[in-house]
Scaffold this motif. Structure first.
Motif, PDB file in Angstrom:
ATOM      1  N   LYS A  10      -3.216  16.608  -2.690  1.00 43.89           N
ATOM      2  CA  LYS A  10      -2.285  15.888  -1.831  1.00 43.89           C
ATOM      3  C   LYS A  10      -1.798  14.596  -2.467  1.00 43.89           C
ATOM      4  CE  LYS A  10      -4.142  17.583   2.571  1.00 43.89           C
ATOM      5  NZ  LYS A  10      -4.728  17.187   3.882  1.00 43.89           N
ATOM      6  N   ILE A  11      -0.564  14.248  -2.149  1.00 46.52           N
ATOM      7  CA  ILE A  11       0.000  12.958  -2.528  1.00 46.52           C
ATOM      8  C   ILE A  11      -0.497  11.904  -1.541  1.00 46.52           C
ATOM      9  CG2 ILE A  11       2.149  11.631  -2.711  1.00 46.52           C
ATOM     10  CD1 ILE A  11       1.792  13.560  -4.996  1.00 46.52           C
ATOM     11  N   GLY A  12      -0.764  10.701  -2.052  1.00 45.36           N
ATOM     12  CA  GLY A  12      -1.169   9.614  -1.175  1.00 45.36           C
ATOM     13  C   GLY A  12      -2.641   9.298  -1.248  1.00 45.36           C
ATOM     14  N   GLN A  13      -3.401  10.108  -1.983  1.00 38.66           N
ATOM     15  CA  GLN A  13      -4.821   9.842  -2.142  1.00 38.66           C
ATOM     16  C   GLN A  13      -5.265  10.280  -3.540  1.00 38.66           C
ATOM     17  OE1 GLN A  13      -5.880  12.201   1.311  1.00 38.66           O
ATOM     18  NE2 GLN A  13      -6.575  13.907   0.039  1.00 38.66           N
ATOM     19  N   GLY A  14      -6.337   9.678  -4.009  1.00 39.70           N
ATOM     20  CA  GLY A  14      -6.819  10.028  -5.337  1.00 39.70           C
ATOM     21  C   GLY A  14      -6.460   8.983  -6.374  1.00 39.70           C
ATOM     22  N   PRO A  42       0.806  -1.231   0.000  1.00 36.36           N
ATOM     23  CA  PRO A  42       0.000   0.000   0.000  1.00 36.36           C
ATOM     24  C   PRO A  42       0.837   1.277   0.000  1.00 36.36           C
ATOM     25  CG  PRO A  42      -0.937  -1.594   1.515  1.00 36.36           C
ATOM     26  CD  PRO A  42       0.383  -2.155   1.066  1.00 36.36           C
ATOM     27  N   LYS A  43       1.954   1.281   0.733  1.00 32.20           N
ATOM     28  CA  LYS A  43       2.794   2.481   0.763  1.00 32.20           C
ATOM     29  C   LYS A  43       3.455   2.723  -0.588  1.00 32.20           C
ATOM     30  CE  LYS A  43       3.932   2.832   5.691  1.00 32.20           C
ATOM     31  NZ  LYS A  43       5.038   2.870   6.695  1.00 32.20           N
ATOM     32  N   GLY A  44       3.700   1.649  -1.333  1.00 30.19           N
ATOM     33  CA  GLY A  44       4.266   1.804  -2.667  1.00 30.19           C
ATOM     34  C   GLY A  44       3.265   2.447  -3.609  1.00 30.19           C
ATOM     35  N   LEU A  45       2.014   1.998  -3.553  1.00 32.55           N
ATOM     36  CA  LEU A  45       0.958   2.578  -4.382  1.00 32.55           C
ATOM     37  C   LEU A  45       0.688   4.028  -3.986  1.00 32.55           C
ATOM     38  CD1 LEU A  45      -1.558  -0.421  -4.427  1.00 32.55           C
ATOM     39  CD2 LEU A  45      -0.203   0.404  -6.369  1.00 32.55           C
ATOM     40  N   ALA A  46       0.685   4.305  -2.679  1.00 33.21           N
ATOM     41  CA  ALA A  46       0.338   5.640  -2.188  1.00 33.21           C
ATOM     42  C   ALA A  46       1.298   6.711  -2.689  1.00 33.21           C
ATOM     43  CB  ALA A  46       0.313   5.637  -0.661  1.00 33.21           C
ATOM     44  N   LYS A  47       2.538   6.341  -2.936  1.00 31.37           N
ATOM     45  CA  LYS A  47       3.512   7.329  -3.402  1.00 31.37           C
ATOM     46  C   LYS A  47       3.155   7.909  -4.770  1.00 31.37           C
ATOM     47  CE  LYS A  47       7.592   5.656  -0.894  1.00 31.37           C
ATOM     48  NZ  LYS A  47       8.047   6.945  -0.326  1.00 31.37           N
ATOM     49  N   TYR A  48       2.295   7.222  -5.509  1.00 33.16           N
ATOM     50  CA  TYR A  48       1.951   7.657  -6.863  1.00 33.16           C
ATOM     51  C   TYR A  48       0.466   7.973  -7.007  1.00 33.16           C
ATOM     52  CZ  TYR A  48       6.550   5.680  -7.297  1.00 33.16           C
ATOM     53  OH  TYR A  48       7.886   5.409  -7.093  1.00 33.16           O
TER      54      TYR A  48
END
Length: 455
Positions: free
Chosen positions: A147-151, A135-141
């Motif tokens: 904001k970064i981490g969502q959307g 999940p943290k890997g996906l959140a970076k992009y």
């Protein structure tokens, strides 16, 4: 003036060369002579890594026989310049590497494809399982325009890199020091005490030739700052907070490893041999170790392992950073679904993940593989690979510049840090002095972000 002219000419030449490299990205259909869809992937990597890329692409082409992939490989140093030139010429490759810190700027400039609808199609077709990717890997992009981490998803991780903390087992055994607890971090005080015991003149010539540690401020200061309950930015990511006394305390503690405790090579000794080479030679007790180091450390003349970073009593918690590079797709690709399929394959194919992890250069993107085959593989050092996974899931954080429009504000901090490390200026004075300069650059980045989002 002559130097400036040469620089301008160099930029022009680079842009022309980049345009010629990616000319295929702008043709009518991006088709080969035999009618196959042609995708261009631009990457960088070590020679052994690019060999794996060739094998992975052959597997991809076998799975998608209507697609042909052209690999354009360059050095990491040249990559950024070539990508910027190709952006200027509007001829981006179909698939390319993107750093987390570039997400906002590249998305707002319209250069990167929003992958979300294509990923949904891939999930429906059962060629993608996002639930098995860190999940943290996906959140970076992920980016929602604010904001970064969502959307929406704008890239898939090539890797996720936990920045670990290594120690030389042989030096501990030789000195009769109990090996560290693989799960419980030293306190700062405990760690300094161990480092002092490991700092020695081993040949009796009156000069130190073994030290407790030797850490690079650019890559390891973050761990001490975060563990002390401080940060570079506030929660809104709009205010620079290096003037926090807890931040200055962490920076001074870092500098005092050399100035006060003498557990690191001096600046003069560093000119003779840098700390990376001293670690390789077995002269340091502790040093930073990440997954991409493991292949290079395979033949070290000593045994090593990794443990949590030392923890300040302010929080009692260890902390470190978590890096990554992502597979993005150029917004102007003629074949978006095929390009996204290539990014999916490069990021999530099981054989591809196994090949790169067996090369000992990264932790698998697939959680199921990382938590089983990778962590239990006795042929891959270090022994405590579980610590890498703990960093990914618990103690790892994004680098501060990943949240902002550019890194100029944080670069300003490290540009002027040397007087603190040399003992010519206190950390508290420096942090108060540099904070407004950093804030000014961050404010400019925020204004630039606002303007480019309106375009």
């Amino acid at each position: 003036m002559l130097k400036r002219s040469k620089k301008i000419m160099s930029i022009v030449i680079t842009a022309v060369m980049a345009a010629s490299v990616f000319v295929g990205c702008g043709n009518k259909d991006n088709k080969t002579a035999d009618g196959k869809i042609e995708l261009t992937w631009m990457c960088y990597g070590q020679p052994q890594e690019t060999k794996v890329f060739d094998q992975v692409i052959k597997k991809f082409e076998a799975k998608y026989p209507n697609v042909k992939v052209k690999i354009v490989s360059t050095t990491q140093d040249q990559y950024g310049q070539k990508i910027q030139a190709s952006m200027a010429s509007k001829k981006l490759p179909d698939v390319l590497y993107m750093n987390p810190g570039d997400v906002k700027a590249w998305v707002n400039s319209g250069n990167i494809l929003n992958m979300t609808p294509y990923l949904k199609k891939a999930e429906e077709a059962k060629i993608l399982d996002l639930s098995d990717i860190w999940p943290k890997g996906l959140a970076k992009y992920k980016y929602d325009g604010e904001k970064i981490g969502q959307g929406d998803q704008y890239a898939l991780p090539k890797d996720i890199g936990p920045f670990g903390f290594g120690y030389n087992k042989d030096l501990f055994i030789k000195a009769g020091i109990p090996l560290p607890d693989k799960n419980k971090p030293y306190t700062w005080e405990e760690w300094i005490d161990v480092c002092k015991k490991l700092t020695k003149d081993t040949n009796g010539d009156g000069k130190m030739d073994q030290w407790g540690t030797g850490l690079n401020v650019n890559w390891t200061l973050q761990s001490f700052v975060w563990s002390n309950g401080a940060d570079f930015l506030d929660e809104s990511k709009t205010k620079v907070t290096v003037d926090d006394p807890k931040f200055a305390e962490a920076l001074q503690f870092f500098a005092d490893q050399t100035l006060k405790y003498k557990i690191t090579p001096s600046a003069q000794e560093g000119q003779t041999l840098d700390t990376y080479q001293r670690w390789i030679k077995g002269q340091l007790g502790f040093f930073a170790v990440a997954p991409w180091d493991i292949a290079a450390f395979k033949d070290l003349p000593f045994k090593y392992d990794i443990i949590p970073y030392p923890a300040s009593t302010a929080t009692g918690k260890s902390a470190t950073w978590l890096g990554s590079v992502g597979f993005a797709v150029g917004a102007n690709t003629k074949h978006p679904q095929e390009a996204v399929n290539l990014a999916i394959f490069l990021s999530t194919d099981k054989d591809a993940n196994k090949m790169v992890s067996d090369m000992q250069i990264q932790v698998p993107n697939l959680m199921s593989m990382a938590k089983n085959e990778y962590v239990n593989n006795a042929n891959i050092q270090p022994e405590n690979k579980q610590q890498f996974l703990d960093i990914i899931e618990n103690t790892g954080r994004s680098m501060p510049a990943e949240y902002t429009y550019n890194a100029e504000w944080i670069n300003k901090f490290f540009e002027g840090i040397q007087p603190v490390l040399d003992g010519k200026k206190t950390a508290a004075d420096y942090c108060k002095e540099v904070q407004p300069k950093m804030q000014e650059l961050l404010d400019k980045a925020i204004e630039r972000e606002k303007k480019e989002k309106k375009k």
